[in-house]
Enzyme design. Structure first.
Site, PDB file in Angstrom:
ATOM      1  N   TYR A  30       0.822  -1.209   0.000  1.00 59.58           N
ATOM      2  CA  TYR A  30       0.000   0.000   0.000  1.00 59.58           C
ATOM      3  C   TYR A  30       0.854   1.256   0.000  1.00 59.58           C
ATOM      4  O   TYR A  30       2.080   1.197   0.192  1.00 59.58           O
ATOM      5  CB  TYR A  30      -0.945  -0.006   1.212  1.00 59.58           C
ATOM      6  CG  TYR A  30      -0.288   0.364   2.526  1.00 59.58           C
ATOM      7  CD1 TYR A  30       0.542  -0.535   3.184  1.00 59.58           C
ATOM      8  CD2 TYR A  30      -0.470   1.626   3.081  1.00 59.58           C
ATOM      9  CE1 TYR A  30       1.152  -0.194   4.379  1.00 59.58           C
ATOM     10  CE2 TYR A  30       0.137   1.974   4.279  1.00 59.58           C
ATOM     11  CZ  TYR A  30       0.952   1.072   4.923  1.00 59.58           C
ATOM     12  OH  TYR A  30       1.558   1.428   6.089  1.00 59.58           O
TER      13      TYR A  30
ATOM     14  N   ARG B  71       8.252   3.744  -4.966  1.00 55.52           N
ATOM     15  CA  ARG B  71       8.291   2.844  -3.808  1.00 55.52           C
ATOM     16  C   ARG B  71       7.233   1.751  -3.947  1.00 55.52           C
ATOM     17  O   ARG B  71       7.467   0.601  -3.584  1.00 55.52           O
ATOM     18  CB  ARG B  71       8.095   3.633  -2.518  1.00 55.52           C
ATOM     19  CG  ARG B  71       8.216   2.750  -1.278  1.00 55.52           C
ATOM     20  CD  ARG B  71       8.199   3.551   0.003  1.00 55.52           C
ATOM     21  NE  ARG B  71       6.897   4.146   0.248  1.00 55.52           N
ATOM     22  CZ  ARG B  71       6.652   5.018   1.235  1.00 55.52           C
ATOM     23  NH1 ARG B  71       7.625   5.392   2.052  1.00 55.52           N
ATOM     24  NH2 ARG B  71       5.453   5.507   1.403  1.00 55.52           N
TER      25      ARG B  71
ATOM     26  N   ARG C 281      -8.291 -20.063  -0.951  1.00 52.14           N
ATOM     27  CA  ARG C 281      -7.299 -19.833   0.088  1.00 52.14           C
ATOM     28  C   ARG C 281      -6.286 -20.975   0.171  1.00 52.14           C
ATOM     29  O   ARG C 281      -6.456 -21.946   0.899  1.00 52.14           O
ATOM     30  CB  ARG C 281      -7.986 -19.626   1.444  1.00 52.14           C
ATOM     31  CG  ARG C 281      -7.001 -19.116   2.494  1.00 52.14           C
ATOM     32  CD  ARG C 281      -7.561 -19.177   3.896  1.00 52.14           C
ATOM     33  NE  ARG C 281      -6.504 -18.874   4.852  1.00 52.14           N
ATOM     34  CZ  ARG C 281      -5.532 -19.720   5.201  1.00 52.14           C
ATOM     35  NH1 ARG C 281      -5.484 -20.941   4.689  1.00 52.14           N
ATOM     36  NH2 ARG C 281      -4.604 -19.344   6.070  1.00 52.14           N
TER      37      ARG C 281
ATOM     38  N   HIS D 202      -1.842 -21.325   0.165  1.00 54.05           N
ATOM     39  CA  HIS D 202      -0.676 -20.463   0.371  1.00 54.05           C
ATOM     40  C   HIS D 202       0.101 -20.112  -0.905  1.00 54.05           C
ATOM     41  O   HIS D 202       0.469 -18.964  -1.089  1.00 54.05           O
ATOM     42  CB  HIS D 202       0.270 -21.071   1.416  1.00 54.05           C
ATOM     43  CG  HIS D 202      -0.250 -20.927   2.817  1.00 54.05           C
ATOM     44  ND1 HIS D 202      -1.440 -21.501   3.228  1.00 54.05           N
ATOM     45  CD2 HIS D 202       0.250 -20.282   3.892  1.00 54.05           C
ATOM     46  CE1 HIS D 202      -1.646 -21.209   4.504  1.00 54.05           C
ATOM     47  NE2 HIS D 202      -0.637 -20.471   4.938  1.00 54.05           N
TER      48      HIS D 202
ATOM     49  N   LYS E 207       6.427  -1.881   1.997  1.00 55.10           N
ATOM     50  CA  LYS E 207       5.236  -1.299   2.617  1.00 55.10           C
ATOM     51  C   LYS E 207       4.091  -2.300   2.473  1.00 55.10           C
ATOM     52  O   LYS E 207       3.200  -2.152   1.647  1.00 55.10           O
ATOM     53  CB  LYS E 207       4.909   0.083   2.023  1.00 55.10           C
ATOM     54  CG  LYS E 207       4.237   0.986   3.066  1.00 55.10           C
ATOM     55  CD  LYS E 207       4.325   2.452   2.692  1.00 55.10           C
ATOM     56  CE  LYS E 207       3.564   3.338   3.636  1.00 55.10           C
ATOM     57  NZ  LYS E 207       4.109   3.441   5.003  1.00 55.10           N
TER      58      LYS E 207
ATOM     59  N   GLU F 146      12.706   2.569  14.091  1.00 55.63           N
ATOM     60  CA  GLU F 146      11.791   3.626  13.628  1.00 55.63           C
ATOM     61  C   GLU F 146      10.525   3.586  14.474  1.00 55.63           C
ATOM     62  O   GLU F 146      10.423   2.802  15.418  1.00 55.63           O
ATOM     63  CB  GLU F 146      11.462   3.420  12.139  1.00 55.63           C
ATOM     64  CG  GLU F 146      10.739   2.095  11.869  1.00 55.63           C
ATOM     65  CD  GLU F 146      10.258   1.934  10.426  1.00 55.63           C
ATOM     66  OE1 GLU F 146      10.036   2.946   9.739  1.00 55.63           O
ATOM     67  OE2 GLU F 146      10.091   0.768  10.018  1.00 55.63           O
TER      68      GLU F 146
ATOM     69  N   LEU G 222      11.197   1.212   7.003  1.00 53.01           N
ATOM     70  CA  LEU G 222      10.537   1.638   5.780  1.00 53.01           C
ATOM     71  C   LEU G 222      11.130   3.004   5.428  1.00 53.01           C
ATOM     72  O   LEU G 222      11.099   3.918   6.260  1.00 53.01           O
ATOM     73  CB  LEU G 222       9.027   1.726   6.050  1.00 53.01           C
ATOM     74  CG  LEU G 222       8.051   1.831   4.891  1.00 53.01           C
ATOM     75  CD1 LEU G 222       8.023   3.238   4.307  1.00 53.01           C
ATOM     76  CD2 LEU G 222       8.336   0.819   3.786  1.00 53.01           C
TER      77      LEU G 222
END
Ligand SMILES: *Cc1c(COP(=O)(O)O)cnc(C)c1O
Length: 276
Positions: free
Chosen positions: A31, A50, A98, A100, A144, A177, A201
């Site tokens: 995101y 990014r 679903r 993996h 991210k 961070e 990040l």
């Protein structure tokens, strides 16, 4: 509110999540939060770069350039006429039963939509307190990723203890961070922050701070800080898209400098305002 879903613009009421979207079942996606000032995106190219980096690192097959995402995002902005705010954008690996392993036939699912964001003026003027929490995230914090479980857990810890943000450390010798912000110390006129590697990040606001330091002749040094070194700092601050530059006056029981907002932090805030 108008949302962007893949290549289409839809109304909020039409937006649906499939229960088998891998973002929902596995947090399998990435995101961005992109700030809008005066009706225009701030540092959009950096966010798109990014985003492509995150996509590549997790192997989601989506090409920002050939999908013409930049054009789609400017249309999204026009359709919503936002002066001051932000866009939340996420891309998941798509919808599939679903299991993996990566599905071979799923299409990435993109959503982008406006979220209300306004600068935390009071915190920027008065400074905030942080609380130290052990960094138990995975070792690919450079991505991210939608997987923010530990980030939200430590943010809640901070809120419960009356702090504005959690300051994470891998060991007493290694501060990394914040839960959703980068951390900076200031010592002898130098801005010190964690190197941009897999432990953090690399914030777009961090890059903005780096630019401002360069233009104001303030040394920007990538250095790992220890918990003990916090007590020796003259100033400190955190930075993120939504917080911008927020001075830090206290970390747990440690008062930073004289406990007030420092001069270099103020200079960087002024430089940030100029940049936008
Ligand atoms: C997004 C984020 C930041 C700040 O990045 P910006 O691009 O400046 O908003 C810092 N740390 C983490 C963990 C983040 O998710």
């Amino acid at each position: 509110m108008i949302l962007l879903k893949n290549h289409n613009f839809i109304h909020r009421s039409e937006a649906k999540t499939d229960i088998e979207d891998r973002g929902y079942t596995f947090g399998d996606g990435v995101y961005e939060v992109i700030r809008i000032y005066n009706g225009a995106y701030f540092m959009l190219e950096y966010h798109l770069n990014r985003l492509q980096y995150s996509l590549n690192e997790v192997g989601i097959n989506y090409d920002v350039e050939s999908e013409d995402l930049e054009t789609l995002l400017s249309e999204l902005l026009n359709k919503n006429t936002i002066e001051d705010g932000a866009i939340y954008l996420q891309i998941t690996r798509g919808i599939a039963p679903r299991k993996h392993p990566y599905p071979t036939n799923s299409q990435p699912e993109l959503y982008a939509y406006p979220i209300p964001v306004s600068s935390p003026k009071k915190e920027q003027e008065q400074g905030v307190h942080l609380t130290l929490v052990e960094d138990l995230r995975w070792l690919r914090c450079d991505i991210k990723s939608l997987n923010l479980l530990y980030n939200v857990m430590v943010k809640q810890k901070a809120v419960d203890s009356g702090a504005y943000e959690a300051l994470l450390y891998r060991s007493k010798d290694h501060i990394t961070e914040g839960s959703s912000s980068n951390f900076f110390g200031i010592k002898n006129g130098k801005v010190l922050t964690h190197p941009a590697n897999n432990y953090i990040l690399n914030g777009i606001t961090r890059i903005a701070v780096q630019k401002i330091c360069k233009s104001q002749g303030i040394p920007f040094v990538e250095k790992v800080l220890s918990v003990d070194e916090l007590a020796e700092l003259d100033e400190a601050f955190i930075a993120s898209t939504t917080a911008e530059v927020v001075p830090v006056t206290k970390i747990d029981d440690v008062v930073i400098g004289d406990g007030t907002v420092g001069e270099i932090a103020k200079k960087l805030q002024a430089g940030f305002l100029q940049l936008i």
